[in-house]
Every structure is written in structure tokens, then in C-alpha cells.
Design a protein around this motif. Structure first.
Motif: not given
Length: 116
Positions: A32-43
Motif C-alpha cells: 500500500l505504501t509503494a502504491a501510494s508513493l508511486k501515485l504521489y510521485l507520478d503527479l
């Protein structure tokens, strides 16, 4: 591709939320942390800056409204993906041959006629 471990510090409330959501979704906190971080960094950077500004300068109502707007946008995107997938599954054989009103009407009658 193999992942790499990273660490992060979070307050107890955030850690508890993370564990609860991960358990409900059948995922690990790490996933979940990895998915959240990926989304944030893709913004885009401007969006990340705006998020930080709302978090730092906005009221709880501002944050609530932001989360609701994000939720509506995500739900709309999910609907569009589902609509497109359903539409793709509804393609007819020889669809490109339906080039006249008569051909379209005949196919509609054939497709909706009760089997005999």
C-alpha cells in the motif's frame, strides 16, 4: 523487477490507518505504501506543491473538499474505463458492414429477435 526497501516515518494515527486499510484490502502495508508513493510521485510537481499548500495552509474543510473532489474524479475515471471495456465487448461481427440504415435495422431485428 525486484523492488527496494525504503523507510518512512509517520505518526501513530497514519500507521494505524495504513495497517487497517492494508488489512481490509488484503495487501501488505508495504504494498500500500509503494502504491501510494508511486501515485504521489507520478503527479506533476505543481500538483504536489498544491497538495502541500492545502495541507499546510488550508482548513480541515479545505482538505475534506479536496479529498471529495479527488474521489469524484477517480470514480469518474473508473466509470469511463468500465464503460469503454463494456463497449468494446459489445462490438458486432461484421460491424463495418453495417453501412446503411437498412443494414443497421436488419441487424437490430436479428439481434433482438426471440430465438426459435
Amino acid at each position: 523487477m525486484a523492488g527496494q526497501s525504503i523507510s518512512a516515518h509517520a505518526d501513530a494515527e497514519t500507521v494505524n490507518k495504513l495497517r487497517g486499510v492494508a488489512a481490509r484490502e488484503g495487501r501488505t502495508p508495504s504494498q500500500l505504501t509503494a502504491a501510494s508513493l508511486k501515485l504521489y510521485l507520478d503527479l506533476p510537481g505543481t500538483v504536489r506543491t498544491a497538495l502541500r499548500d492545502v495541507e499546510a495552509l488550508g482548513t480541515p474543510e479545505d482538505r475534506h473538499n479536496l479529498l471529495r473532489a479527488i474521489g469524484r474524479t477517480v470514480a469518474s475515471a473508473q466509470y469511463e474505463v468500465a464503460r469503454r471495456r463494456v463497449a468494446e465487448g459489445m462490438r458486432l461481427d461484421r460491424e463495418n458492414e453495417l453501412d446503411t440504415d437498412e443494414a443497421i435495422l436488419a441487424e437490430a431485428v436479428r439481434a433482438t429477435a426471440a430465438p426459435r
